[in-house]
Write a protein that holds these residues in place. Structure first.
Motif, PDB file in Angstrom:
ATOM      1  N   ILE A 179       0.833  -1.200   0.000  1.00  0.00           N
ATOM      2  CA  ILE A 179       0.000   0.000   0.000  1.00  0.00           C
ATOM      3  C   ILE A 179       0.870   1.253   0.000  1.00  0.00           C
ATOM      4  O   ILE A 179       0.588   2.221  -0.714  1.00  0.00           O
ATOM      5  N   ALA A 180       1.947   1.239   0.754  1.00  0.00           N
ATOM      6  CA  ALA A 180       2.856   2.391   0.781  1.00  0.00           C
ATOM      7  C   ALA A 180       3.487   2.621  -0.585  1.00  0.00           C
ATOM      8  O   ALA A 180       3.560   3.762  -1.060  1.00  0.00           O
ATOM      9  N   VAL A 181       3.918   1.559  -1.240  1.00  0.00           N
ATOM     10  CA  VAL A 181       4.532   1.682  -2.563  1.00  0.00           C
ATOM     11  C   VAL A 181       3.517   2.188  -3.582  1.00  0.00           C
ATOM     12  O   VAL A 181       3.817   3.059  -4.400  1.00  0.00           O
ATOM     13  N   LEU A 182       2.303   1.656  -3.535  1.00  0.00           N
ATOM     14  CA  LEU A 182       1.268   2.084  -4.474  1.00  0.00           C
ATOM     15  C   LEU A 182       0.856   3.534  -4.238  1.00  0.00           C
ATOM     16  O   LEU A 182       0.585   4.273  -5.188  1.00  0.00           O
ATOM     17  N   THR A 183       0.842   3.969  -2.985  1.00  0.00           N
ATOM     18  CA  THR A 183       0.497   5.353  -2.682  1.00  0.00           C
ATOM     19  C   THR A 183       1.565   6.301  -3.204  1.00  0.00           C
ATOM     20  O   THR A 183       1.248   7.361  -3.758  1.00  0.00           O
ATOM     21  N   VAL A 184       2.810   5.924  -3.044  1.00  0.00           N
ATOM     22  CA  VAL A 184       3.912   6.757  -3.533  1.00  0.00           C
ATOM     23  C   VAL A 184       3.818   6.923  -5.044  1.00  0.00           C
ATOM     24  O   VAL A 184       4.153   7.979  -5.584  1.00  0.00           O
ATOM     25  N   ALA A 185       3.337   5.926  -5.752  1.00  0.00           N
ATOM     26  CA  ALA A 185       3.224   6.020  -7.207  1.00  0.00           C
ATOM     27  C   ALA A 185       1.917   6.667  -7.650  1.00  0.00           C
ATOM     28  O   ALA A 185       1.885   7.327  -8.689  1.00  0.00           O
ATOM     29  N   ALA A 186       0.837   6.506  -6.907  1.00  0.00           N
ATOM     30  CA  ALA A 186      -0.468   6.995  -7.357  1.00  0.00           C
ATOM     31  C   ALA A 186      -0.580   8.514  -7.284  1.00  0.00           C
ATOM     32  O   ALA A 186      -1.163   9.136  -8.170  1.00  0.00           O
ATOM     33  N   LEU A 187      -0.040   9.134  -6.256  1.00  0.00           N
ATOM     34  CA  LEU A 187      -0.188  10.585  -6.115  1.00  0.00           C
ATOM     35  C   LEU A 187       0.550  11.371  -7.205  1.00  0.00           C
ATOM     36  O   LEU A 187      -0.034  12.263  -7.808  1.00  0.00           O
ATOM     37  N   PRO A 188       1.814  11.066  -7.506  1.00  0.00           N
ATOM     38  CA  PRO A 188       2.465  11.797  -8.594  1.00  0.00           C
ATOM     39  C   PRO A 188       1.869  11.479  -9.969  1.00  0.00           C
ATOM     40  O   PRO A 188       1.943  12.301 -10.877  1.00  0.00           O
ATOM     41  N   THR A 189       1.261  10.317 -10.111  1.00  0.00           N
ATOM     42  CA  THR A 189       0.638   9.965 -11.381  1.00  0.00           C
ATOM     43  C   THR A 189      -0.451  10.961 -11.733  1.00  0.00           C
ATOM     44  O   THR A 189      -0.554  11.414 -12.874  1.00  0.00           O
ATOM     45  N   ILE A 190      -1.248  11.311 -10.757  1.00  0.00           N
ATOM     46  CA  ILE A 190      -2.316  12.264 -10.990  1.00  0.00           C
ATOM     47  C   ILE A 190      -1.748  13.634 -11.377  1.00  0.00           C
ATOM     48  O   ILE A 190      -2.230  14.284 -12.305  1.00  0.00           O
ATOM     49  N   ALA A 191      -0.686  14.063 -10.710  1.00  0.00           N
ATOM     50  CA  ALA A 191      -0.080  15.362 -11.004  1.00  0.00           C
ATOM     51  C   ALA A 191       0.565  15.388 -12.388  1.00  0.00           C
ATOM     52  O   ALA A 191       0.391  16.346 -13.149  1.00  0.00           O
ATOM     53  N   VAL A 192       1.299  14.343 -12.737  1.00  0.00           N
ATOM     54  CA  VAL A 192       1.967  14.307 -14.038  1.00  0.00           C
ATOM     55  C   VAL A 192       0.952  14.189 -15.162  1.00  0.00           C
ATOM     56  O   VAL A 192       1.115  14.789 -16.228  1.00  0.00           O
ATOM     57  N   PHE A 193      -0.114  13.447 -14.931  1.00  0.00           N
ATOM     58  CA  PHE A 193      -1.141  13.330 -15.954  1.00  0.00           C
ATOM     59  C   PHE A 193      -1.792  14.694 -16.213  1.00  0.00           C
ATOM     60  O   PHE A 193      -2.034  15.061 -17.360  1.00  0.00           O
ATOM     61  N   GLY A 194      -2.034  15.457 -15.166  1.00  0.00           N
ATOM     62  CA  GLY A 194      -2.564  16.807 -15.349  1.00  0.00           C
ATOM     63  C   GLY A 194      -1.593  17.706 -16.096  1.00  0.00           C
ATOM     64  O   GLY A 194      -1.995  18.498 -16.960  1.00  0.00           O
ATOM     65  N   PHE A 195      -0.298  17.586 -15.802  1.00  0.00           N
ATOM     66  CA  PHE A 195       0.715  18.368 -16.504  1.00  0.00           C
ATOM     67  C   PHE A 195       0.758  18.002 -17.981  1.00  0.00           C
ATOM     68  O   PHE A 195       0.869  18.877 -18.849  1.00  0.00           O
ATOM     69  N   LEU A 196       0.652  16.715 -18.293  1.00  0.00           N
ATOM     70  CA  LEU A 196       0.669  16.306 -19.696  1.00  0.00           C
ATOM     71  C   LEU A 196      -0.585  16.747 -20.436  1.00  0.00           C
ATOM     72  O   LEU A 196      -0.527  17.070 -21.626  1.00  0.00           O
ATOM     73  N   LEU A 197      -1.705  16.783 -19.742  1.00  0.00           N
ATOM     74  CA  LEU A 197      -2.908  17.326 -20.376  1.00  0.00           C
ATOM     75  C   LEU A 197      -2.724  18.814 -20.672  1.00  0.00           C
ATOM     76  O   LEU A 197      -3.171  19.306 -21.706  1.00  0.00           O
ATOM     77  N   TYR A 198      -2.048  19.527 -19.780  1.00  0.00           N
ATOM     78  CA  TYR A 198      -1.743  20.931 -20.028  1.00  0.00           C
ATOM     79  C   TYR A 198      -0.823  21.074 -21.240  1.00  0.00           C
ATOM     80  O   TYR A 198      -1.035  21.916 -22.097  1.00  0.00           O
ATOM     81  N   LEU A 199       0.205  20.229 -21.328  1.00  0.00           N
ATOM     82  CA  LEU A 199       1.107  20.291 -22.477  1.00  0.00           C
ATOM     83  C   LEU A 199       0.397  19.927 -23.770  1.00  0.00           C
ATOM     84  O   LEU A 199       0.728  20.461 -24.831  1.00  0.00           O
ATOM     85  N   ASP A 200      -0.568  19.036 -23.691  1.00  0.00           N
ATOM     86  CA  ASP A 200      -1.299  18.654 -24.883  1.00  0.00           C
ATOM     87  C   ASP A 200      -2.139  19.821 -25.399  1.00  0.00           C
ATOM     88  O   ASP A 200      -2.236  20.035 -26.605  1.00  0.00           O
ATOM     89  N   SER A 201      -2.719  20.587 -24.503  1.00  0.00           N
ATOM     90  CA  SER A 201      -3.534  21.726 -24.942  1.00  0.00           C
ATOM     91  C   SER A 201      -2.680  22.943 -25.280  1.00  0.00           C
ATOM     92  O   SER A 201      -3.112  23.805 -26.037  1.00  0.00           O
ATOM     93  N   ASN A 202      -1.464  23.045 -24.736  1.00  0.00           N
ATOM     94  CA  ASN A 202      -0.543  24.143 -25.007  1.00  0.00           C
ATOM     95  C   ASN A 202       0.825  23.565 -25.372  1.00  0.00           C
ATOM     96  O   ASN A 202       1.727  23.558 -24.555  1.00  0.00           O
TER      97      ASN A 202
END
Length: 111
Positions: A83-106
């Motif tokens: 659970i600790a390992v999955l949490t460490v990976a899940a939180l930045p995934t959401i942030a990076v995915f949002g950043f890539l959506l921003y790069l896709d639109s701009n």
């Protein structure tokens, strides 16, 4: 099912920790699939965008490795570590995915 219930009772992990581990693993898997879809969409509509596609490929590989490692930990009975390992990976995934959506639109103008 009976064997799984007995193993959970013996290991001390409850149903809530199993649900939490499954939920975090599903976030990582959905994130990897979403990043693959985003990369395919960028490749189809925008052409070869090396920086964005490299970010997507690296993050997909990292998510696959982390999720596989968490599944191995869970199989060995170390559910809380998984659970600790999955949490460490899940939180930045959401942030990076949002950043890539921003790069896709701009997209970055390299001129």
């Amino acid at each position: 099912m009976i064997r799984g219930a007995r193993e959970r009772r013996a290991s001390g992990t409850g149903k809530a920790t199993e649900i939490l581990a499954s939920g975090l693993a599903s976030i990582n898997i959905a994130g990897a699939l979403g990043l693959g879809w985003l990369a395919a969409r960028m490749l189809f509509y925008d052409g070869l965008m090396v920086v964005e596609l490299a970010i997507c490929a690296g993050l997909i590989a990292a998510l696959a490795i982390v999720t596989g490692g968490a599944f191995a930990l869970k199989r060995r009975g170390r559910t809380k570590a998984a659970i600790a390992v999955l949490t460490v990976a899940a939180l930045p995934t959401i942030a990076v995915f949002g950043f890539l959506l921003y790069l896709d639109s701009n997209p970055i103008d390299m001129r």
